[in-house]
Design an enzyme around this catalytic site. Structure first.
Site, PDB file in Angstrom:
ATOM      1  N   CYS A   1       1.922 -38.736  80.431  1.00 11.86           N
ATOM      2  CA  CYS A   1       2.897 -39.046  81.482  1.00 11.86           C
ATOM      3  C   CYS A   1       2.181 -39.753  82.627  1.00 11.86           C
ATOM      4  CB  CYS A   1       3.546 -37.757  81.994  1.00 11.86           C
ATOM      5  SG  CYS A   1       4.607 -38.032  83.422  1.00 11.86           S
TER       6      CYS A   1
ATOM      7  N   HIS B   1     -12.475 -46.107  76.260  1.00 15.03           N
ATOM      8  CA  HIS B   1     -11.301 -46.789  76.818  1.00 15.03           C
ATOM      9  C   HIS B   1      -9.994 -46.126  76.394  1.00 15.03           C
ATOM     10  CE1 HIS B   1     -14.026 -50.574  77.208  1.00 15.03           C
ATOM     11  NE2 HIS B   1     -14.204 -49.724  78.183  1.00 15.03           N
TER      12      HIS B   1
ATOM     13  N   THR C   1     -19.250 -55.969  69.586  1.00 14.00           N
ATOM     14  CA  THR C   1     -18.793 -56.031  70.973  1.00 14.00           C
ATOM     15  C   THR C   1     -19.361 -57.277  71.659  1.00 14.00           C
ATOM     16  OG1 THR C   1     -18.653 -54.869  73.092  1.00 14.00           O
ATOM     17  CG2 THR C   1     -20.686 -54.548  71.815  1.00 14.00           C
TER      18      THR C   1
ATOM     19  N   PRO D   1     -21.242 -60.995  63.745  1.00 17.73           N
ATOM     20  CA  PRO D   1     -21.404 -62.287  63.059  1.00 17.73           C
ATOM     21  C   PRO D   1     -21.593 -63.446  64.031  1.00 17.73           C
ATOM     22  CG  PRO D   1     -19.128 -61.519  62.889  1.00 17.73           C
ATOM     23  CD  PRO D   1     -19.917 -60.429  63.558  1.00 17.73           C
TER      24      PRO D   1
ATOM     25  N   GLN E   1     -15.474 -48.371  72.208  1.00 23.26           N
ATOM     26  CA  GLN E   1     -14.597 -48.958  73.213  1.00 23.26           C
ATOM     27  C   GLN E   1     -13.187 -49.111  72.648  1.00 23.26           C
ATOM     28  OE1 GLN E   1     -16.733 -52.422  75.339  1.00 23.26           O
ATOM     29  NE2 GLN E   1     -17.994 -52.067  73.516  1.00 23.26           N
TER      30      GLN E   1
HETATM   31  N1  APR Z   1     -17.673 -57.552  62.563  1.00 21.94           N
HETATM   32  C1  APR Z   1     -18.456 -57.348  63.671  1.00 21.94           C
HETATM   33  N2  APR Z   1     -18.247 -57.978  64.864  1.00 21.94           N
HETATM   34  C2  APR Z   1     -17.224 -58.854  64.925  1.00 21.94           C
HETATM   35  C3  APR Z   1     -16.378 -59.126  63.806  1.00 21.94           C
HETATM   36  C4  APR Z   1     -16.657 -58.427  62.591  1.00 21.94           C
HETATM   37  N3  APR Z   1     -15.923 -58.607  61.496  1.00 21.94           N
HETATM   38  N4  APR Z   1     -15.453 -60.053  64.175  1.00 21.94           N
HETATM   39  C5  APR Z   1     -15.705 -60.347  65.493  1.00 21.94           C
HETATM   40  N5  APR Z   1     -16.775 -59.641  65.929  1.00 21.94           N
HETATM   41  C6  APR Z   1     -17.381 -59.626  67.264  1.00 21.94           C
HETATM   42  C7  APR Z   1     -17.167 -60.909  68.058  1.00 21.94           C
HETATM   43  O1  APR Z   1     -18.162 -61.874  67.766  1.00 21.94           O
HETATM   44  C8  APR Z   1     -17.252 -60.409  69.505  1.00 21.94           C
HETATM   45  O2  APR Z   1     -18.595 -60.455  69.974  1.00 21.94           O
HETATM   46  O3  APR Z   1     -16.745 -58.605  68.010  1.00 21.94           O
HETATM   47  C9  APR Z   1     -16.810 -58.939  69.398  1.00 21.94           C
HETATM   48  C10 APR Z   1     -15.448 -58.620  69.998  1.00 21.94           C
HETATM   49  O4  APR Z   1     -15.517 -58.835  71.378  1.00 21.94           O
HETATM   50  P1  APR Z   1     -14.253 -58.492  72.307  1.00 21.94           P
HETATM   51  O5  APR Z   1     -13.042 -59.033  71.690  1.00 21.94           O
HETATM   52  O6  APR Z   1     -14.628 -58.909  73.673  1.00 21.94           O
HETATM   53  O7  APR Z   1     -14.148 -56.902  72.192  1.00 21.94           O
HETATM   54  P2  APR Z   1     -14.940 -55.777  72.982  1.00 21.94           P
HETATM   55  O8  APR Z   1     -16.345 -56.167  73.243  1.00 21.94           O
HETATM   56  O9  APR Z   1     -14.716 -54.518  72.281  1.00 21.94           O
HETATM   57  O10 APR Z   1     -14.114 -55.752  74.370  1.00 21.94           O
HETATM   58  C11 APR Z   1     -14.442 -54.789  75.313  1.00 21.94           C
HETATM   59  O11 APR Z   1     -12.515 -55.354  76.616  1.00 21.94           O
HETATM   60  O12 APR Z   1     -10.355 -56.003  76.643  1.00 21.94           O
HETATM   61  C12 APR Z   1     -11.183 -54.935  76.864  1.00 21.94           C
HETATM   62  O13 APR Z   1     -10.700 -52.630  76.733  1.00 21.94           O
HETATM   63  C13 APR Z   1     -10.888 -53.773  75.953  1.00 21.94           C
HETATM   64  O14 APR Z   1     -12.440 -52.308  74.818  1.00 21.94           O
HETATM   65  C14 APR Z   1     -12.152 -53.641  75.115  1.00 21.94           C
HETATM   66  C15 APR Z   1     -13.202 -54.277  76.003  1.00 21.94           C
END
Ligand code: APR
Length: 273
Positions: free
Chosen positions: A134, A126, A206, A231, A108
């Site tokens: 463009c 994404h 994620t 974590p 993602q």
């Molecule tokens: N290692 C593994 N996981 C981690 C770490 C780490 N060091 N640090 C944080 N996390 C976890 C968090 O606990 C959380 O569950 O990563 C996750 C990040 O979640 P989000 O910030 O929501 O990211 P993501 O799931 O990729 O978001 C999905 O949302 O904003 C949109 O397009 C954007 O691709 C993104 C999508």
């Protein structure tokens, strides 16, 4: 690579990983995958991007129409931030799983850390900060974009006029998928194909909050082994055979090691890789 600081592999996880020889592995990653490289996630930690910025002001077609200079400066700042970051041992391990075992990488993330660690054919659900196009004719710029101005790199300047398209005169926009926009169907179908075929699915970093990406985990077949590396609790939804509360840098590297393929040193100068 295995040193005393790393958490031991939980017995249940060791059982799962040694229960069979995995033929089709997929690494499905989110923002947490790049957190150990210093890239903020969106929703976790104090510096989560959606804690410091409103998605409706930065990541929607409406935000672009309303104020493209604000949006462009922010994405150029993020592009610079990623260019200055380095892949970590988890990225390297994922690339090695791809080279040694033909693993697929579905992400993602809009950064290029998987690729810089040596992975190829990464499926970016994404989009990417490195594939601007463009907004009018959807063609990429004729020339690669120069690095963002220093003031933008240092966040002293919050507004930057996007360059214009040499083909049609339209504005160049970030090559990312904004909220309210459709994902690239071909990439989604390839990702579904990879995950559906997998007998081992690693779900890394994620929150599982953003669809349709988050629902891809559920297309995994019933007898696939699904392991979450995060974590924090409350990550990806759906069936998980094991949820390992460790970081991506540790978890992916340890699991790759466990899959008994000696990890050769990877090309990136990531610390400890
Ligand atoms: N290692 C593994 N996981 C981690 C770490 C780490 N060091 N640090 C944080 N996390 C976890 C968090 O606990 C959380 O569950 O990563 C996750 C990040 O979640 P989000 O910030 O929501 O990211 P993501 O799931 O990729 O978001 C999905 O949302 O904003 C949109 O397009 C954007 O691709 C993104 C999508």
């Amino acid at each position: 690579m295995n040193d005393d600081t790393e958490p031991p592999l939980p017995d249940r996880l060791r059982q799962l990983l040694s229960a069979r020889r995995f033929e089709h592995i997929t690494v499905f990653s989110g923002a947490g995958m790049s957190a150990d490289s210093g890239i903020p996630t969106f929703r976790s930690g104090d510096n989560g991007l959606w804690h410091t910025h409103k998605p409706e002001h930065m990541a929607t077609p409406e935000a672009w129409k309303r104020d493209k200079e604000l949006v462009w400066a922010w994405y150029e700042y993020r592009r610079h931030f990623v260019m200055a970051a380095q892949p970590h041992p988890g990225h390297c391990a994922a690339a090695r799983l791809q080279q040694a075992l033909g693993a697929a990488i579905v992400t993602q993330n809009v950064d290029d850390l998987h690729e810089r660690a040596g992975a190829t054919d990464v499926l970016h659900l994404h989009g990417s900060l490195f594939t601007p196009l463009c907004a009018a004719c959807h063609r990429p710029p004729a020339e690669p974009l120069p690095p963002p101005p220093l003031e933008v790199q240092q966040q002293q300047q919050q507004r930057l006029m996007p360059p214009t398209c040499q083909h049609c005169g339209g504005y160049i926009r970030p090559g990312v998928v904004w909220f309210g926009e459709n994902l690239d169907e071909a990439i989604v179908n390839q990702a579904i194909e990879c995950i559906r075929r997998s007998d081992l699915l690693l779900v890394v970093g994620t929150s599982g909050l953003v669809h349709p990406a988050a629902s891809l985990v559920s297309v995994a077949k019933r007898n696939a082994t699904i392991i979450e590396i995060n974590p924090e609790p409350g990550g990806a939804s759906g069936r998980m055979d094991f949820q390992w509360r460790v970081t991506a840098a540790v978890g992916v590297a340890r699991i790759a090691q466990m899959l008994n393929r000696p990890l050769k040193k990877c090309s990136s100068n990531a610390p400890g890789s």
